[in-house]
Design an enzyme around this catalytic site. Sequence first.
Site, PDB file in Angstrom:
ATOM      1  N   ASP A  56       0.934  -1.259  -0.586  1.00  0.00           N
ATOM      2  CA  ASP A  56      -0.395   0.052  -0.092  1.00  0.00           C
ATOM      3  C   ASP A  56       0.840   1.601  -0.137  1.00  0.00           C
ATOM      4  O   ASP A  56       1.906   0.821  -0.388  1.00  0.00           O
ATOM      5  CB  ASP A  56      -1.102  -0.371   1.215  1.00  0.00           C
TER       6      ASP A  56
ATOM      7  N   HIS B 200      -3.893   6.030   2.885  1.00  0.00           N
ATOM      8  CA  HIS B 200      -4.718   5.392   2.954  1.00  0.00           C
ATOM      9  C   HIS B 200      -3.920   3.290   3.634  1.00  0.00           C
ATOM     10  O   HIS B 200      -4.752   2.995   4.286  1.00  0.00           O
ATOM     11  CB  HIS B 200      -4.399   5.267   1.848  1.00  0.00           C
TER      12      HIS B 200
ATOM     13  N   SER C 223     -10.909  -0.691  -1.089  1.00  0.00           N
ATOM     14  CA  SER C 223      -9.606  -0.730  -0.349  1.00  0.00           C
ATOM     15  C   SER C 223      -9.987  -0.910   0.644  1.00  0.00           C
ATOM     16  O   SER C 223      -9.471  -1.370   1.469  1.00  0.00           O
ATOM     17  CB  SER C 223      -9.264   0.934  -0.061  1.00  0.00           C
TER      18      SER C 223
END
Length: 777
Positions: A143, A216, A548
């Site tokens: 990620d 994220h 996600s």
Amino acid sequence: MPRHLLLPLLLVAAVGASGGDAGGERTYIVRVDADAKPSAFPTHAHWYESAVLAASGGGGGWPEGGPLIHTYSSALHGFSARMSPSAAAALAGARGVAAVLPERVRCLDTTRSPRFLGMLSSPPSAILADSDFGSDLVIAVIDTGISPAHRSFRDRGLGPVPPRWRGACASGPGFPPGSCNRKLVGARFFSAGYEATSGRMNETAEVRSPLDNDGHGTHTASIAAGRYVFPASTLGYARGVASGMAPKARLAAYKVCWAGGCFDSDILAAFDAAVADGVDVVSLSVGGAVVPYYLDAIAIGAFGATEAGIVVSASAGNGGPGGLSVTNVAPWMTTVGAGSMDRAFPANVRLGNGQVLDGVSVYGGPVLQSGKMYELVYAGATSYSASTCLDGSLDQAAVRGKIVVCDRGVNSRAAKGDVVHRAGAAGMVLANGAFDGEGLVADCHVLPATAVGAAAGEKLRKYIASSTPQKPATGTIVFEGTHLGVHPAPVVAAFSARGPNPQSPETLKPDLIAPGLNILAAWPSGVGPAGIPSDGRRTEFNILSGTSMACPHVSGLAALLKAAHPTWSPAAIKSALMTTAYTRDNSNGTMLDESTGKVADVFDFGAGHVDPMRAMDPGLVYDIAPADYVSFLCNLNYTGQNIRAITRRQADCRGARRAGHAGNLNYPSLSVTFVADGARAKMRTHFIRTVTNVGGGRSAYRATVRSPEGCNVTVRPDRLAFRRDGQKLSFTVHVEAAARARMEPGSSLVRSGALTWGDGRHAVVSPIVVTLQAPVQ
Ligand SMILES: *[C@@H]1O[C@H](CO)[C@@H](O)[C@H](O)[C@H]1NC(C)=O
Ligand SMILES: *[C@@H]1O[C@H](CO)[C@@H](O)[C@H](O)[C@H]1NC(C)=O
Ligand SMILES: *[C@@H]1O[C@H](CO)[C@@H](O)[C@H](O)[C@H]1NC(C)=O
Ligand SMILES: *[C@@H]1O[C@H](CO)[C@@H](O)[C@H](O)[C@H]1NC(C)=O
């Protein structure tokens, strides 16, 4: 001009040409047959470098350190390098080279719908989390890196790092040595592929270290395996416990996503390192490319990981609600779509004409003046850029102190809020267009703002269009906070990507759905919750939406399953998750599709919504060995060369092709496409399946079938008597369908049903999908 000034300029130009696109060079990923290395070369790297030099005609101009970007030796053998297309073509024909893939850029599968609130997260795994399950397992999160100091990643009370762990903790700016601990056991970053294409990164905006500059990666990692954090509260909102699915599992962060995207050569390097490091699960909330499996670096890396016994859970993508939008679809991956939870954040628009439009928001700052009606403005008549609130498009005098209606599209939702805020408006209503449908995500905007669906957006625009200077359109936004116990839930999130599987319709995708709408999880201290540079607010937790966020729920769960059942293969774990998933919501109806409000189907939710408790004890599993995927690829009619690009195996397809069709992969769902040729009234096929008893000892299972409408489905045998644990028994499923009298040429008709094996204690459910395809005339 003096000569000595000219010379350095020329040199700079030459270097620029060799590094950038001007010289026609780009990055290629090369897979090799490791055994083909000529003995003259002491190492594989020597061989690779020499191969690139030979293919490039000896031409140089490579950056310091030579032409190689990464070398791979665990998930696959090979390397990535900068080359001209002609050099790549030459290399593709060279001895020992199995495949040459052009570099691709992927993106994060988040919809960027930040919000901070407090509490509310009641993870479905609360009971499992109490146990020690997962504490010996390592989840790799590929990620944007991680924020190591976050409370979600502290290691108090955890035992020593599992002895199998061979990973490392890279350091760099913002990530000093010692940033890892017994919770965050490893951290690496891969930027060489990114920088080879995009040039050196801007080290003010992002750093060459595993530190998360985006948010994220921290968010997804804490969903998979964040520790209990109490109280988890934000800006004085609510208090409560935040926790990941496997709060005791260890995390390893592999940073591959940068400001310019996530590059395949770096993603593959992360897979390669994760396999070598000894992880148990890979969580990948990244996707994008829709290409055959043999050209898909993620599919190739995931295959290598699967062969090593690693579960690869990946996001389905946010391209919904349109069909064929699902990504990360290889059958050896678990493809996760997104659903809602029974929680909502109503923020309705009250209009001057008395109408109330339903909206959602998680805006958490000073609100609008109570009781005051604000003038509404919509700049759609002026220009498209103003209707979508692009930067610089709004006339400050016209919007000051008013509520501005902005259409979705082009720039991000948070950026629109920023534009409207800077123009001096009091608030914003974000309106869906017809294409967006009724799907809404709650955002943490920088001003009072809410989001409304397509129908409400239409009403709003009409109301404003009918206003006059004497009688202006007015309205306000009423923020109602958090509602729990919402019915129906879950619903399939509008953005969640849908089937059928564009690469192999024989394998139904997505596999299942998990919570992905308005998910509260950890957030780095250096990034504002709206995810835009102008957002100076800081918060320990944040709310995001996207597949996600759904993917790491399943990654954490897979770790718990593997801890409870150490001998299960990745396919067995996926089977347990799929055959125990549910398709009914909390109103006992079939799950709905948020985008239409109508009943959702198997192309929206796959096997259904994940059910953690039931997945622990599935009764039977549909197992798959890596070699079975080779037969599957043979039956997709891939060439031997294509198959070697994925599997490193020399494929002999004759046997596999004789044995049947791609639908015979031992998958926990059954999918067939019939070309409804009017000349043949009946169409039939059969699936061969094998189930393994994991329910413990003796058991007698009976098949029940819900046939897809207009089809006959029979199971032979329809009873299976197991005498011991681990025993495998096979059966066939015969499907018969009749051609429809009138179908538009080129149209298709989808019918679904289910096969259930039950022993009184377990229900092992597989969806059956029949697609009738009318030929194009
Ligand atoms: C690098 O990033 C910083 C911070 O975002 C920005 O102000 C600056 O203009 C960037 N520099 C370049 C060369 O793009
Ligand atoms: C839920 O609906 C199914 C199918 O309509 C029905 O068979 C079942 O009894 C219902 N369950 C409950 C608890 O109402
Ligand atoms: C593969 O080729 C065979 C023979 O031409 C054909 O019958 C079959 O439909 C093809 N399968 C796929 C998945 O394209
Ligand atoms: C299903 O079976 C019934 C009874 O045998 C038969 O009449 C019908 O034609 C079959 N339908 C299809 C689609 O094969």
